[in-house]
Design a protein around this motif. Structure first.
Motif, short mmCIF file in Angstrom:
data_model
loop_
_atom_site.label_atom_id
_atom_site.label_comp_id
_atom_site.label_asym_id
_atom_site.label_seq_id
_atom_site.Cartn_x
_atom_site.Cartn_y
_atom_site.Cartn_z
N LEU A 62 0.88 -1.30 -0.10
CA LEU A 62 -0.04 0.21 -0.03
C LEU A 62 0.93 1.30 0.10
CD1 LEU A 62 -2.80 -0.98 2.52
CD2 LEU A 62 -2.98 -0.62 0.03
N ARG A 63 1.99 1.03 0.71
CA ARG A 63 2.93 2.57 0.70
C ARG A 63 3.47 2.59 -0.70
NH1 ARG A 63 8.25 1.25 3.43
NH2 ARG A 63 8.34 0.45 1.55
N ASP A 64 4.03 1.60 -1.33
CA ASP A 64 4.49 1.61 -2.47
C ASP A 64 3.49 2.02 -3.73
OD1 ASP A 64 6.95 0.62 -1.33
OD2 ASP A 64 6.60 -1.36 -2.14
N ALA A 65 2.10 1.73 -3.27
CA ALA A 65 1.09 2.21 -4.47
C ALA A 65 0.90 3.68 -3.93
CB ALA A 65 0.18 1.24 -4.34
N GLY A 66 1.49 4.34 -2.88
CA GLY A 66 1.02 5.70 -2.47
C GLY A 66 -0.32 5.91 -1.77
N HIS A 67 -0.93 4.71 -1.04
CA HIS A 67 -2.00 4.65 -0.27
C HIS A 67 -1.94 4.91 0.94
CE1 HIS A 67 -4.42 3.24 -3.83
NE2 HIS A 67 -3.84 2.29 -4.00
N VAL A 68 -0.60 4.86 1.77
CA VAL A 68 -0.32 4.99 3.25
C VAL A 68 1.06 5.43 3.21
CG1 VAL A 68 -1.85 3.08 3.84
CG2 VAL A 68 0.42 2.49 3.43
N GLU A 69 1.21 6.30 4.46
CA GLU A 69 2.37 6.81 4.72
C GLU A 69 2.93 5.95 5.90
OE1 GLU A 69 1.63 10.87 4.95
OE2 GLU A 69 1.35 11.12 3.02
N HIS A 70 4.26 6.15 5.90
CA HIS A 70 4.90 5.29 7.28
C HIS A 70 6.03 6.33 7.61
CE1 HIS A 70 7.89 2.09 8.51
NE2 HIS A 70 7.07 2.19 9.34
N ARG A 71 6.09 6.34 9.08
CA ARG A 71 7.22 7.08 9.74
C ARG A 71 7.23 6.34 11.11
NH1 ARG A 71 4.84 11.95 7.81
NH2 ARG A 71 6.00 12.75 5.95
N GLY A 72 8.73 6.02 11.45
CA GLY A 72 8.76 5.10 12.71
C GLY A 72 7.87 3.86 12.59
N ASN A 73 7.28 3.82 13.66
CA ASN A 73 6.61 2.69 13.57
C ASN A 73 5.07 2.87 13.31
OD1 ASN A 73 8.73 1.04 14.80
ND2 ASN A 73 8.13 1.89 16.99
N TYR A 74 4.85 4.02 12.96
CA TYR A 74 3.52 4.23 12.52
C TYR A 74 2.86 4.38 11.22
CZ TYR A 74 3.05 5.28 17.51
OH TYR A 74 3.21 5.37 18.86
N TRP A 75 1.77 4.06 10.87
CA TRP A 75 1.05 4.04 9.47
C TRP A 75 -0.05 4.77 9.42
CZ3 TRP A 75 3.62 1.22 5.51
CH2 TRP A 75 4.50 0.36 6.11
N ARG A 76 -0.54 5.53 8.40
CA ARG A 76 -1.38 6.37 8.05
C ARG A 76 -1.86 6.29 6.88
NH1 ARG A 76 -1.66 12.25 7.24
NH2 ARG A 76 0.31 12.87 6.27
N ILE A 77 -3.22 6.92 6.65
CA ILE A 77 -3.62 6.94 5.29
C ILE A 77 -2.90 8.14 4.70
CG2 ILE A 77 -5.52 8.62 5.56
CD1 ILE A 77 -5.97 6.01 3.05
#
Length: 120
Positions: A62-77
């Motif tokens: 999902l991150r690679d497709a641009g749907h979610v973002e990731h920072r540290g241990n956290y994920w969000r839309i």
């Protein structure tokens, strides 16, 4: 049953689309309903039916497709996904408003082209 290399390459070629009933769809649905928050994988596992073993690979796709973002241990839309959803919802609302109130005959007639004017 083995498959050939060409079919193998096409297996994940869905342009980031998610289908209902998939782990990706469930995660995106949950994250879209909580757009102002970010979650750890443990929190996502507790809030959805996605197993811990499937969370990581699904989130990476999902991150690679641009749907979610990731920072540290956290994920969000992602902001992009939120924008696309908002634009889609707006377009649907506009289209529905035209179905609810069809244009008056006089308004339609004012935009009609006289067939005599199109002859050359």
């Amino acid at each position: 049953m083995p498959i050939d290399a060409e079919r193998f390459e096409a297996l994940d070629d869905d342009d980031g689309a998610t289908s209902p009933g998939t782990n990706a769809h469930e995660l995106l649905s949950f994250l879209e309903s909580n757009p102002d928050q970010a979650f750890t994988q443990s929190e996502l596992a507790a809030a959805t039916s996605v197993t811990k073993g499937s969370l990581g690979p699904t989130l990476v796709r999902l991150r690679d497709a641009g749907h979610v973002e990731h920072r540290g241990n956290y994920w969000r839309i992602s902001d992009h996904a939120r924008s696309v959803t908002a634009a889609t919802n707006h377009a649907s609302d506009v289209a529905a408003s035209y179905e609810d109130e069809p244009p008056a005959y006089d308004e339609w007639q004012a935009h009609a082209v006289d067939p005599r004017e199109t002859r050359e």
